[in-house]
Design a protein around this motif. Structure first.
Motif, PDB file in Angstrom:
ATOM      1  N   ARG A   7      12.263  43.301  76.163  1.00 56.39           N
ATOM      2  CA  ARG A   7      10.855  43.211  75.815  1.00 56.39           C
ATOM      3  C   ARG A   7      10.355  41.704  76.237  1.00 56.39           C
ATOM      4  O   ARG A   7      11.010  40.772  75.931  1.00 56.39           O
ATOM      5  CB  ARG A   7      10.668  43.396  74.198  1.00 56.39           C
ATOM      6  CG  ARG A   7       9.440  43.312  73.715  1.00 56.39           C
ATOM      7  CD  ARG A   7       9.431  43.493  72.338  1.00 56.39           C
ATOM      8  NE  ARG A   7       7.879  43.798  71.817  1.00 56.39           N
ATOM      9  CZ  ARG A   7       7.476  44.152  70.749  1.00 56.39           C
ATOM     10  NH1 ARG A   7       8.438  44.380  69.661  1.00 56.39           N
ATOM     11  NH2 ARG A   7       6.316  44.564  70.311  1.00 56.39           N
ATOM     12  N   SER A   8       9.418  41.615  76.735  1.00 51.01           N
ATOM     13  CA  SER A   8       8.804  40.546  77.338  1.00 51.01           C
ATOM     14  C   SER A   8       7.689  39.847  76.610  1.00 51.01           C
ATOM     15  O   SER A   8       6.827  40.770  75.844  1.00 51.01           O
ATOM     16  CB  SER A   8       8.186  40.783  78.572  1.00 51.01           C
ATOM     17  OG  SER A   8       7.371  39.621  79.163  1.00 51.01           O
ATOM     18  N   VAL A   9       7.607  38.529  76.257  1.00 48.55           N
ATOM     19  CA  VAL A   9       6.694  38.099  75.360  1.00 48.55           C
ATOM     20  C   VAL A   9       5.496  37.400  76.183  1.00 48.55           C
ATOM     21  O   VAL A   9       4.405  37.263  75.648  1.00 48.55           O
ATOM     22  CB  VAL A   9       7.272  36.692  74.863  1.00 48.55           C
ATOM     23  CG1 VAL A   9       7.630  35.468  75.821  1.00 48.55           C
ATOM     24  CG2 VAL A   9       6.461  36.247  73.621  1.00 48.55           C
ATOM     25  N   HIS A  12       1.971  38.348  75.309  1.00 45.76           N
ATOM     26  CA  HIS A  12       1.270  37.760  74.463  1.00 45.76           C
ATOM     27  C   HIS A  12       1.048  36.246  74.511  1.00 45.76           C
ATOM     28  O   HIS A  12       0.869  35.673  73.164  1.00 45.76           O
ATOM     29  CB  HIS A  12       2.235  38.193  72.993  1.00 45.76           C
ATOM     30  CG  HIS A  12       2.480  39.531  73.020  1.00 45.76           C
ATOM     31  ND1 HIS A  12       1.577  40.675  72.656  1.00 45.76           N
ATOM     32  CD2 HIS A  12       3.410  40.484  73.111  1.00 45.76           C
ATOM     33  CE1 HIS A  12       1.779  41.845  72.456  1.00 45.76           C
ATOM     34  NE2 HIS A  12       3.179  41.843  73.048  1.00 45.76           N
ATOM     35  N   GLU A  47       5.309  44.672  79.377  1.00 47.52           N
ATOM     36  CA  GLU A  47       6.025  44.310  78.062  1.00 47.52           C
ATOM     37  C   GLU A  47       7.311  45.002  78.028  1.00 47.52           C
ATOM     38  O   GLU A  47       8.440  44.130  77.589  1.00 47.52           O
ATOM     39  CB  GLU A  47       5.155  44.771  76.608  1.00 47.52           C
ATOM     40  CG  GLU A  47       5.822  44.136  75.490  1.00 47.52           C
ATOM     41  CD  GLU A  47       4.973  44.226  74.215  1.00 47.52           C
ATOM     42  OE1 GLU A  47       5.470  43.794  73.253  1.00 47.52           O
ATOM     43  OE2 GLU A  47       3.811  44.550  74.419  1.00 47.52           O
ATOM     44  N   SER A 221      16.453  39.427  75.174  1.00 47.42           N
ATOM     45  CA  SER A 221      15.543  39.859  74.133  1.00 47.42           C
ATOM     46  C   SER A 221      16.422  41.027  73.553  1.00 47.42           C
ATOM     47  O   SER A 221      15.849  41.384  72.377  1.00 47.42           O
ATOM     48  CB  SER A 221      14.299  40.329  74.581  1.00 47.42           C
ATOM     49  OG  SER A 221      14.458  41.653  75.595  1.00 47.42           O
ATOM     50  N   HIS A 259       7.926  37.263  67.775  1.00 55.09           N
ATOM     51  CA  HIS A 259       6.603  36.850  68.230  1.00 55.09           C
ATOM     52  C   HIS A 259       5.887  37.997  68.805  1.00 55.09           C
ATOM     53  O   HIS A 259       4.623  38.326  68.250  1.00 55.09           O
ATOM     54  CB  HIS A 259       6.627  35.681  69.084  1.00 55.09           C
ATOM     55  CG  HIS A 259       5.177  35.246  69.721  1.00 55.09           C
ATOM     56  ND1 HIS A 259       4.281  34.462  68.734  1.00 55.09           N
ATOM     57  CD2 HIS A 259       4.534  35.295  70.848  1.00 55.09           C
ATOM     58  CE1 HIS A 259       3.180  34.104  69.376  1.00 55.09           C
ATOM     59  NE2 HIS A 259       3.330  34.846  70.429  1.00 55.09           N
ATOM     60  N   ALA A 260       6.505  38.611  69.712  1.00 53.66           N
ATOM     61  CA  ALA A 260       5.933  39.824  70.340  1.00 53.66           C
ATOM     62  C   ALA A 260       5.465  40.921  69.470  1.00 53.66           C
ATOM     63  O   ALA A 260       4.544  41.454  69.479  1.00 53.66           O
ATOM     64  CB  ALA A 260       6.678  40.443  71.704  1.00 53.66           C
ATOM     65  N   GLU A 261       6.370  41.203  68.561  1.00 49.30           N
ATOM     66  CA  GLU A 261       6.319  42.131  67.476  1.00 49.30           C
ATOM     67  C   GLU A 261       5.087  41.916  66.653  1.00 49.30           C
ATOM     68  O   GLU A 261       4.411  42.750  66.361  1.00 49.30           O
ATOM     69  CB  GLU A 261       7.613  42.550  66.567  1.00 49.30           C
ATOM     70  CG  GLU A 261       7.320  43.501  65.466  1.00 49.30           C
ATOM     71  CD  GLU A 261       7.198  45.085  66.306  1.00 49.30           C
ATOM     72  OE1 GLU A 261       6.653  45.675  65.364  1.00 49.30           O
ATOM     73  OE2 GLU A 261       7.444  45.055  67.308  1.00 49.30           O
ATOM     74  N   ALA A 264       1.745  42.416  68.537  1.00 50.81           N
ATOM     75  CA  ALA A 264       1.405  43.512  68.970  1.00 50.81           C
ATOM     76  C   ALA A 264       1.180  44.262  67.789  1.00 50.81           C
ATOM     77  O   ALA A 264       0.186  45.202  67.797  1.00 50.81           O
ATOM     78  CB  ALA A 264       2.722  44.357  69.641  1.00 50.81           C
TER      79      ALA A 264
END
Length: 448
Positions: A7-9, A12, A47, A221, A259-261, A264
């Motif tokens: 999963r890429s940040v 975001h 992402e 990740s 942070h990504a979660e 999103a």
């Protein structure tokens, strides 16, 4: 369950400054010899990146890694809130580094590269890459920080068992090594510089790195994604996530998926806390500026929190944290106020490691001790303004079985912390171009 995708940040982030061409006397810069997939992973707004089956198959030998509530450690430090430990030390490399080493070896082998060359500090990355190269049929050459190799010779033995050639840095194999003036002999940037030069001069070889690059943080990740699922299964709630920072792959791996979660879903994000060595305080006392990533000065200049690539880093037993700058992704988030940072001394880090060993029967590396010490501050309210209210997640990124000499010195009372001299920090960054709107953190940085 093992995640099926990285999963890429990047989708975001508000801004990630572009790299700049280096200023080199001969006008020649090093051109990155990256497989296209790694380039895409570093630049795309995509992402989720499916994990190729050969990499996933290798992951299954040691992933998912364990996560538990460290109740013994909590009692020992007088924690006010629960502390959950995510442990990455149970593989051949003894650390989280194998997550990206396997991915990189896979992509480089598919691109026709025959040999991978790298620099390593404490040796976990060199070991991880040696193991990954052996699995995917590549030669491997490692330049290891000489002071670290002399303290941990069995790291070199293990790398050689896996088929790698290992050289203490500085060496006489490269101009960078031969020309050094003694000021960078304990720095990872010198070992990386030697690897860059050696790879450039060797047919069929490519330089690769395991920590600060955006794609290596992406591969890590899996740590944070697993932790999110494991916490959910425990019905646990944390409002702080902690990892140690050399360049940033361990911290990025545990923290950035949170942070990504949050970005999103619109849910509140936990506090993300980077624990760095107080001898190498880029996030707490550095500047946000364009700096070189290695001692050759021929790679691109990246926007990073840095104390300057020429800074003479005081000696410590945390070679994996002895890098002058933080990854550009981590640095951008720090600049945006999305990341907090703490500077931790090696004595405090080793004491935290001792407590985890005694009360949780897990021996962490000194680098991981920095994260554990920061977690203890957050859980007890001793974080100088930073405190957790519900729970703390901390990544113990490696084991300490090859670091017992450091623990012996600690137990014998022979260790102390050497604080960087303010005037030396100022001098080391004086010639750097700061990112627009950036400012030094020396006045507000948290040091223990």
């Amino acid at each position: 369950m093992l995640p099926t995708s990285w999963r890429s940040v990047l989708p975001h982030l508000d801004e990630l400054p572009s790299d700049r061409s280096p200023r080199v006397a001969n006008g020649q810069s090093v051109q990155a010899n990256l497989p296209l997939e790694l380039v895409r992973q570093s630049m795309s707004g995509k992402e989720f990146w499916p994990i190729p089956e050969p990499i996933a198959d290798a992951y299954r030998k040691f992933r998912p890694t364990p996560l538990w509530r460290a109740t013994g450690f909590e009692r020992a430090i007088g924690a006010r809130v629960p502390i959950y430990v995510k442990y990455e030390g149970g593989n051949i490399s003894g650390s989280h580094k194998l997550n990206t080493a396997l991915a990189q070896a896979y992509y480089y082998s598919r691109a026709g590269v025959r040999e991978l060359v790298t620099g390593t500090g404490a040796g976990q990355w060199g070991t991880a890459l040696a193991a990954a190269c052996a699995l995917f049929g590549l030669r491997c050459t490692v330049f290891m920080v000489g002071s670290s190799l002399s303290r941990k010779p069995y790291r070199g033995v293990l790398m050689r068992m896996l088929g790698a050639e290992v050289h203490a840095s500085p060496s006489d194999l490269t101009a960078v090594g031969r020309d050094h003036d003694g000021t960078r002999g304990n720095s990872l940037s010198l070992a990386i510089g030697e690897a860059v030069e050696y790879a450039k001069a060797t047919d069929g070889a490519a330089f690769c790195i395991g920590s600060g690059e955006t794609y290596s943080i992406l591969h890590q990740s899996v740590i944070g994604q697993e932790a999110q699922q494991q916490l959910a299964e425990l019905e646990a709630d944390v409002d702080a996530v902690v990892g140690c920072v050399g360049a940033g792959s361990n911290f990025g791996g545990i923290a950035l998926p949170f942070h990504a979660e949050a970005a999103a879903t619109g849910a509140p994000a936990p506090m993300l806390v980077a624990a760095e060595s107080s001898t190498t305080p880029k996030l707490t006392r550095g500047v946000y500026a364009y700096d070189q990533t290695d001692a050759t000065g021929t790679g691109p200049l990246e926007a990073m929190y840095t104390i300057g690539s020429d800074y003479v880093i005081p000696d410590s037993h945390s070679a994996g944290l002895r890098f002058h700058a933080a990854a550009k992704v981590v640095s951008a988030m720090r600049h945006a106020g999305q990341i907090e940072a703490m500077g931790i001394g090696q004595v405090e880090a080793l004491e935290a490691g001792r407590l985890l060993t005694v009360h949780e029967t897990v021996l962490p590396a000194p680098e991981s001790g920095h994260a554990l010490a920061a977690a203890a501050k957050l859980a007890t309210g001793g974080g100088e303004g930073l405190r957790a209210e519900r729970g703390v997640l901390v990544c113990a990124s490696g084991h300490g079985y090859l670091d017992l000499a450091a623990y012996q010195q600690f137990l014998d009372g022979e260790l102390s912390d050497v604080a960087p001299r303010p005037e030396a920090l100022v001098a080391a960054v004086s010639g750097l171009d700061q990112v627009a709107g950036a400012h030094a953190l020396s006045a507000v940085g948290r040091q223990s």
